[in-house]
Design a protein around this motif. Structure first.
Motif, short mmCIF file in Angstrom:
data_model
loop_
_atom_site.label_atom_id
_atom_site.label_comp_id
_atom_site.label_asym_id
_atom_site.label_seq_id
_atom_site.Cartn_x
_atom_site.Cartn_y
_atom_site.Cartn_z
N PHE A 105 0.83 -1.20 0.00
CA PHE A 105 0.00 0.00 0.00
C PHE A 105 0.87 1.26 0.00
O PHE A 105 1.90 1.33 0.67
CB PHE A 105 -0.92 0.01 1.23
N ASN A 106 0.42 2.23 -0.78
CA ASN A 106 1.04 3.56 -0.83
C ASN A 106 0.25 4.46 0.11
O ASN A 106 -0.94 4.68 -0.09
CB ASN A 106 0.99 4.07 -2.27
N LEU A 107 0.89 4.97 1.17
CA LEU A 107 0.20 5.71 2.22
C LEU A 107 0.72 7.13 2.32
O LEU A 107 1.88 7.42 2.00
CB LEU A 107 0.39 5.02 3.58
N HIS A 108 -0.15 8.01 2.79
CA HIS A 108 0.27 9.40 3.06
C HIS A 108 -0.46 9.91 4.29
O HIS A 108 -1.60 9.52 4.56
CB HIS A 108 -0.01 10.32 1.86
N ASN A 109 0.21 10.77 5.05
CA ASN A 109 -0.38 11.40 6.23
C ASN A 109 -1.18 12.61 5.77
O ASN A 109 -0.66 13.46 5.04
CB ASN A 109 0.72 11.81 7.22
N TYR A 116 5.12 10.29 4.04
CA TYR A 116 4.66 9.24 3.15
C TYR A 116 5.25 7.90 3.57
O TYR A 116 6.30 7.85 4.22
CB TYR A 116 5.04 9.55 1.69
N LEU A 123 -5.93 -2.09 3.76
CA LEU A 123 -5.45 -0.72 3.99
C LEU A 123 -5.32 -0.45 5.48
O LEU A 123 -4.32 0.14 5.94
CB LEU A 123 -6.41 0.29 3.35
N VAL A 130 -1.91 0.65 7.50
CA VAL A 130 -1.83 1.88 8.30
C VAL A 130 -1.41 1.57 9.72
O VAL A 130 -0.57 2.26 10.30
CB VAL A 130 -3.20 2.61 8.28
N THR A 177 2.23 0.86 9.90
CA THR A 177 2.99 2.09 9.75
C THR A 177 3.02 2.88 11.05
O THR A 177 4.08 3.36 11.49
CB THR A 177 2.39 2.95 8.63
N TRP A 227 -4.02 8.83 8.52
CA TRP A 227 -3.46 8.23 7.31
C TRP A 227 -4.53 7.80 6.30
O TRP A 227 -5.64 7.43 6.66
CB TRP A 227 -2.61 7.02 7.68
N ASP A 228 -4.15 7.85 5.04
CA ASP A 228 -4.99 7.36 3.95
C ASP A 228 -4.05 6.78 2.89
O ASP A 228 -2.83 6.97 2.96
CB ASP A 228 -5.84 8.48 3.37
N GLY A 229 -4.61 6.09 1.93
CA GLY A 229 -3.75 5.54 0.90
C GLY A 229 -4.50 4.61 -0.03
O GLY A 229 -5.74 4.55 -0.04
#
Length: 322
Positions: free
Chosen positions: A262-266, A272, A280, A284, A287, A305-307
């Motif tokens: 998964f590609n995550l971002h805050n 990131y 997902l 998260v 992470t 977080w989302d992604g």
């Protein structure tokens, strides 16, 4: 199980004795100056380079540089609720020494340990230790100093005793300006919702780590044919933890390997991450645990977080961080 209301009540009742509160309140040059003046018994002109840290369990560490009319100091303070005072003092001395490497004028090294018990049984509020050779019956003065403050002891200095009484939650003989400033700072921390959230997050991570540790010890004991109920009582484990340990017995106790990436971002700050997970939410959680437990950055929670899942069809199979 603690409710959110009960957790908030616990936070609002924290005193300076709590390492989390100690780290927040003393993260201020004036507060450090007031404490150090009481420890060395002389006026301190200035304090710089203050650093404070809470380890998430039972200890706070404070470090700073200080200057009086005649001397310069490199200081480390360790506030411990329990543990080995000798080891804590050695760590404090080493950290204080590391702060002054490369300086042209070498300051005095002072390591301070604040503890809720008396390690020597003399009922003194302050012990000052220096290098001493028992065989030769001689020692050195003016060198590095290790100072132990016991909140159960009695200090010779009135202002230091007042501080020890406040740390221990005892009734104060009088409220000097420094103690009043500490009281006001404690109130300010209690009223800060962000610090309340940080405290609860750290408590949750600590409880999770302790629970996982107990579960692993239960698994190991059960593999060696130990009686489950005896081991449960010995560790202070719960029925739920015992069920977690036995649910994976016998057989493979390893967590299934997560195959999805998964590609995550805050969503609150430019941070990131790329993480494996079963979904997902699992990515998260992994992470957040990595960041919080291993101090890989500022404390964070899953809601920030989302992604999306990353595969060959996502952005043409390429991730670019800019």
């Amino acid at each position: 199980m603690k409710t959110a209301e009960n957790k908030q009540k616990v936070f609002e009742e924290l005193s300076l004795y709590d390492p989390f509160m100690f780290a927040k309140v003393l993260n201020d040059p004036e507060k450090c100056r007031g404490l150090f003046e009481r420890v060395i018994g002389e006026p301190v002109k200035s304090v710089t380079g203050v650093q404070s840290r809470y380890d998430g369990t039972t200890e706070a560490v404070l470090a700073f540089q200080a200057e009086s009319e005649t001397d310069q100091y490199s200081v480390c303070v360790r506030h411990i609720k329990h543990g080995n005072v000798g080891a804590a003092g050695a760590h404090a001395m080493a950290m204080a020494e590391s702060l002054c490497r490369g300086k042209k004028v070498q300051p005095q090294i002072v390591g301070i340990v604040i503890t809720p018990f008396d390690p020597f049984g003399k009922m003194r509020g302050k012990y000052t230790l220096s290098y001493y050779d028992r065989e030769a019956d001689c020692g050195l003065s003016g060198g590095p100093r290790q100072i132990i403050l016991s909140t159960v002891g009695r200090g010779e200095d009135k202002s230091l005793q007042n501080f020890l009484d406040y740390m221990a939650g005892r009734a104060l003989v009088y409220h000097d300006d420094y103690i009043v400033s500490l009281m006001n700072a404690v109130k300010a921390v209690r009223a800060n919702p962000f610090w309340a959230a940080e405290y609860h997050d750290l408590a949750r991570l600590r409880d999770t780590a302790l629970r996982d540790g107990r579960v692993e010890m239960l698994k190991s004991a059960l593999k060696n044919d130990a009686k489950a109920e005896y081991i449960k009582n010995f560790l202070g484990a719960t029925d739920e933890e015992l069920e977690m340990a036995t649910a994976e017995q016998p057989g493979d106790c390893e967590r299934p390997k997560a195959k999805r990436l998964f590609n995550l971002h805050n969503t609150n700050k430019p941070v990131y991450a790329v993480a494996y997970g079963e979904n997902l939410q699992d990515a998260v959680k992994r992470t957040c645990d990595e960041i919080n437990l291993h101090k890989r950055g500022e404390s964070t929670v899953p809601d920030e977080w989302d992604g999306e899942e990353f595969n060959i069809d996502t952005h043409h199979g390429v991730l670019i961080f800019d």
